[in-house]
Design an enzyme around this catalytic site. Structure first.
Site: not given
Length: 300
Positions: A62, A127
């Site tokens: 990620a 995000y």
């Protein structure tokens, strides 16, 4: 028969926990870090799946720098949406199970009760939006998927809030700690073990009732002050003087990215379907502090 599990993002905080974890004898993990596999590169994803023929893919990769995502939305989307989509397409093409790790940041923190898995997504920043988009991509492209949301992950070997508190204490520095954020601290070691267990059960059962979105977090619920206090309590037991702590609102730090004020996730569905109890984060935190206290110097 031994089943291959491709573990992507093997050098991250959860990836390192997966490396250190005990795996069942019938699961053979193959660990891939960013140098070996950039999940945004669809061709390489496809090639490695053809090479290893995995029964399952575990995505621990990620773009996790929440503030940096605000200035690099393309990078965040490449890692958090395009990458999971590539893995999902490859998993579907090869008949593999995909477990994708997601985050509490897909919610805005306004609910004030533990978020159920089916609550509508409402991310606050880049995000969170990129992770929400990744969840949606995985669910649309791969039938046999497990999306596992977690929160406030910590470990002994990575930078995190708990480590920051410890380093300030060992340096004899005062602390300002956010007083208006509450969440579910989660040990990376417990999260790793849970992901392995979920993959093992889903491969054996292969029932559609197991597929979908799940939550896995530690308990009890804690705010940042309580988490910092737990770090400082153990640090004192290790001979480190307790610094002055000043509670402050999150707005004091003027971070580029907004944070959800309430990051508490309801994991009752995970417990019901997989039999996984909620882990107590406090013993793992104490162990992490003991590891840090044995280090000779605070890392720069």
């Amino acid at each position: 028969m031994v089943a291959t599990v491709l573990v992507v993002g093997a050098n991250g905080q959860v990836g390192r926990a997966l490396r250190a974890a005990s795996w069942p004898a019938d699961l053979a993990p193959v660990f891939l870090d960013r140098r070996q596999l950039d999940i945004a590169d669809a061709r390489t994803v496809c090639s490695l799946c053809q090479m290893h023929k995995p029964a399952a893919i575990l995505n621990a990769a990620a773009f996790s720098h929440v503030d940096k995502a605000e200035s690099d939305p393309e990078g965040a989307l490449a890692a958090n949406r395009l990458g999971p989509l590539n893995l999902a397409i490859a998993a579907e093409a090869h008949g593999a199970l995909l477990l994708h790790i997601s985050t509490d940041y897909v919610f805005d923190g306004s609910l004030r009760i533990p978020y159920p898995v089916d609550h509508p997504l409402s991310p606050l920043g880049v995000y969170g939006r990129s992770k929400a988009a990744g969840e949606q991509a995985v669910a649309a492209a791969c039938r046999r998927h497990l999306i596992v949301r977690t929160a406030w992950v910590f470990s002994a070997w990575a930078g995190n809030f708990a480590r920051l508190v410890f380093d300030r204490a060992r340096g004899g520095l005062p602390l300002k700690v956010v007083s208006d954020q509450t969440g579910s601290p989660t040990p990376a070691t417990d999260l790793a073990a849970a992901c392995i267990a979920m993959i093992a059960q889903a491969l054996q059962d292969d029932s559609s009732r197991l597929f979908g979105t799940h939550h896995y977090v530690g308990g009890p619920i804690a705010d940042r002050l309580a988490l910092a206090a737990a770090v400082l309590d153990e640090a004192e037991r290790q001979g480190i003087a307790r610094p002055d702590v000043t509670p402050v609102p999150a707005s004091t730090f003027a971070a580029p990215a907004p944070r959800p004020a309430w990051s508490v996730l309801d994991m009752s569905k995970t417990t019901e379907l997989f039999g996984l109890p909620q882990p107590d984060w406090r013993p793992a935190l104490a162990e992490a502090v003991q590891v840090w206290a044995r280090e000779k110097e605070t890392p720069a």
